[in-house]
Design a protein around this motif. Structure first.
Motif, PDB file in Angstrom:
ATOM      1  N   ASN A 154       0.803  -1.228   0.000  1.00  0.00           N
ATOM      2  CA  ASN A 154       0.000   0.000   0.000  1.00  0.00           C
ATOM      3  C   ASN A 154       0.834   1.275   0.000  1.00  0.00           C
ATOM      4  O   ASN A 154       0.290   2.379  -0.106  1.00  0.00           O
ATOM      5  CB  ASN A 154      -0.937   0.010   1.212  1.00  0.00           C
ATOM      6  CG  ASN A 154      -2.024  -1.044   1.113  1.00  0.00           C
ATOM      7  OD1 ASN A 154      -2.243  -1.621   0.047  1.00  0.00           O
ATOM      8  ND2 ASN A 154      -2.693  -1.314   2.217  1.00  0.00           N
ATOM      9  N   LYS A 157       1.275   4.463  -3.630  1.00  0.00           N
ATOM     10  CA  LYS A 157       0.055   5.203  -3.971  1.00  0.00           C
ATOM     11  C   LYS A 157       0.310   6.112  -5.164  1.00  0.00           C
ATOM     12  O   LYS A 157       1.372   6.733  -5.261  1.00  0.00           O
ATOM     13  CB  LYS A 157      -0.404   6.053  -2.784  1.00  0.00           C
ATOM     14  CG  LYS A 157      -0.788   5.264  -1.539  1.00  0.00           C
ATOM     15  CD  LYS A 157      -1.196   6.218  -0.445  1.00  0.00           C
ATOM     16  CE  LYS A 157      -1.591   5.455   0.809  1.00  0.00           C
ATOM     17  NZ  LYS A 157      -0.432   4.717   1.373  1.00  0.00           N
ATOM     18  N   THR A 167       2.600   4.514   5.848  1.00  0.00           N
ATOM     19  CA  THR A 167       1.596   3.453   5.841  1.00  0.00           C
ATOM     20  C   THR A 167       1.611   2.615   7.118  1.00  0.00           C
ATOM     21  O   THR A 167       0.556   2.142   7.553  1.00  0.00           O
ATOM     22  CB  THR A 167       1.793   2.518   4.629  1.00  0.00           C
ATOM     23  OG1 THR A 167       3.137   2.040   4.612  1.00  0.00           O
ATOM     24  CG2 THR A 167       1.514   3.253   3.330  1.00  0.00           C
ATOM     25  N   SER A 202      -8.654  -1.875   3.521  1.00  0.00           N
ATOM     26  CA  SER A 202      -7.993  -3.138   3.189  1.00  0.00           C
ATOM     27  C   SER A 202      -8.149  -4.174   4.292  1.00  0.00           C
ATOM     28  O   SER A 202      -7.894  -5.358   4.079  1.00  0.00           O
ATOM     29  CB  SER A 202      -6.505  -2.901   2.905  1.00  0.00           C
ATOM     30  OG  SER A 202      -5.778  -2.623   4.089  1.00  0.00           O
ATOM     31  N   PHE A 227      -6.100   0.655  -5.426  1.00  0.00           N
ATOM     32  CA  PHE A 227      -5.887  -0.616  -4.738  1.00  0.00           C
ATOM     33  C   PHE A 227      -7.095  -1.543  -4.832  1.00  0.00           C
ATOM     34  O   PHE A 227      -7.159  -2.566  -4.129  1.00  0.00           O
ATOM     35  CB  PHE A 227      -5.518  -0.363  -3.279  1.00  0.00           C
ATOM     36  CG  PHE A 227      -4.191   0.314  -3.113  1.00  0.00           C
ATOM     37  CD1 PHE A 227      -3.020  -0.361  -3.395  1.00  0.00           C
ATOM     38  CD2 PHE A 227      -4.115   1.633  -2.697  1.00  0.00           C
ATOM     39  CE1 PHE A 227      -1.788   0.262  -3.262  1.00  0.00           C
ATOM     40  CE2 PHE A 227      -2.897   2.273  -2.559  1.00  0.00           C
ATOM     41  CZ  PHE A 227      -1.721   1.584  -2.851  1.00  0.00           C
TER      42      PHE A 227
END
Length: 320
Positions: A154, A157, A167, A202, A227
């Motif tokens: 993640n 981005k 993150t 997520s 994502f």
């Protein structure tokens, strides 16, 4: 056949950088209501390792005993039928240096357990993994799960800026905000480019975002879509929110690019108090008095430092 416990027990191992010590412990307390300096703990609370940037592994306990011989005997009850398996000795444990088990002995223990399990062993691509670990003077064997480091993926981005949360901090903050997602509705009313939103979504946390800046809000939507996640980001001020939420997260604006005054910060906190029962506040300043003025009690806190020397840090306040 696996042994079934009426009250399942889980053993977790931890790993964190020196500058993440306080943040790791804050997340640990949020998940389990306890902390430990041993990097290993036992709990009846189920958390998948990949939810956390700090949990390394989890064993869902099937068998336990005072000696390895007891574990060996119990392992004979496991029948894999048509599935392959392997056994992993968990290296993070609470054994002192005098009783530390070296590599070759660990391999031997894995082999001894594997020989007693009915099924085909496959050390490279097993369909199932069992973990063995010593803890608290006893031995535990059970289903083994390893952290897949979702947060690392993640990081990439399409939309980002320098003052956004990293993150790992964002993922920990989402867990501190909503340690158990079942039935919880959350909001990030000053969501920026959606770093916390991406981590929370997520992990199947029911969360929505909002930001007063149309370009920033669009960036958050782009990151969420990138994502393959689905989440709502609306445009507007926190003062205009009429819905009520179980939890909200506030990352206080800061630096030369922010024109937010102390009065505006207080207003943000007061509106957060109005729309949510629990609020996690992230700030670079000491705002304890402001938090109290807004009507909150700080029930837990931690610190997220940047770099080993801690030249820059954020406070994470858990408020009710």
């Amino acid at each position: 056949m696996d042994q079934q416990y009426a009250n399942p027990q889980y053993i977790y191992t931890y790993s964190h950088r020196q500058d993440e010590h306080s943040l790791c412990y804050l997340e640990m307390r949020a998940f389990f209501g306890q902390e430990t300096d041993q990097f290993i703990l036992k709990s009846n609370i189920a958390v998948m390792p990949s939810r956390s940037p700090f949990i390394k592994e989890r064993i869902e306990v099937l068998y336990e005993g005072d000696t390895l011989e007891e574990i060996y005997a119990q392992a004979e009850q496991i029948d894999m039928l048509d599935q392959t398996f392997k056994v992993v000795f968990v290296k993070i444990n609470d054994l002192d240096q005098e009783h530390k088990i070296e590599y070759q002995e660990r391999l031997g223990i894995e082999r001894e357990i594997g020989m007693r399990i009915h099924g085909e062993a496959d050390v490279k691509h097993p369909q199932h993994t069992y973990g063995i670990v010593p803890f608290g003077g006893r031995w535990y064997l059970g289903h083994y799960f390893k952290n897949e480091a979702v947060w690392f993926h993640n990081m990439r981005k399409p939309q980002n800026y320098s003052i956004a949360l990293n993150t790992r901090l964002a993922r920990a903050a989402a867990n501190i905000l909503v340690p158990n997602p079942v039935g919880i509705k959350a909001i990030d009313p000053c969501c920026g480019i959606g770093t916390v939103l991406v981590e929370a979504l997520s992990m199947d946390i029911d969360i929505v975002g909002r930001d007063i800046n149309p370009h920033i809000a669009q960036g958050a939507r782009a990151n969420i879509k990138h994502f393959g996640l689905k989440g709502e980001v609306t445009l507007g001020d926190i003062a205009d929110i009429t819905e009520h939420y179980d939890a909200a997260i506030i990352d206080m604006p800061y630096n030369l690019f922010s024109t937010t005054t102390p009065e505006e910060q207080l207003s943000i906190l007061q509106h957060a108090r109005r729309i949510a029962d629990k609020v996690v506040v992230i700030t670079i300043e000491n705002i304890d008095d402001m938090v109290a003025t807004a009507g909150f009690s700080i029930t837990d806190r931690g610190e997220a430092k940047k770099g080993a020397k801690g030249v820059f840090s954020r406070q994470i306040l858990v408020c009710h």
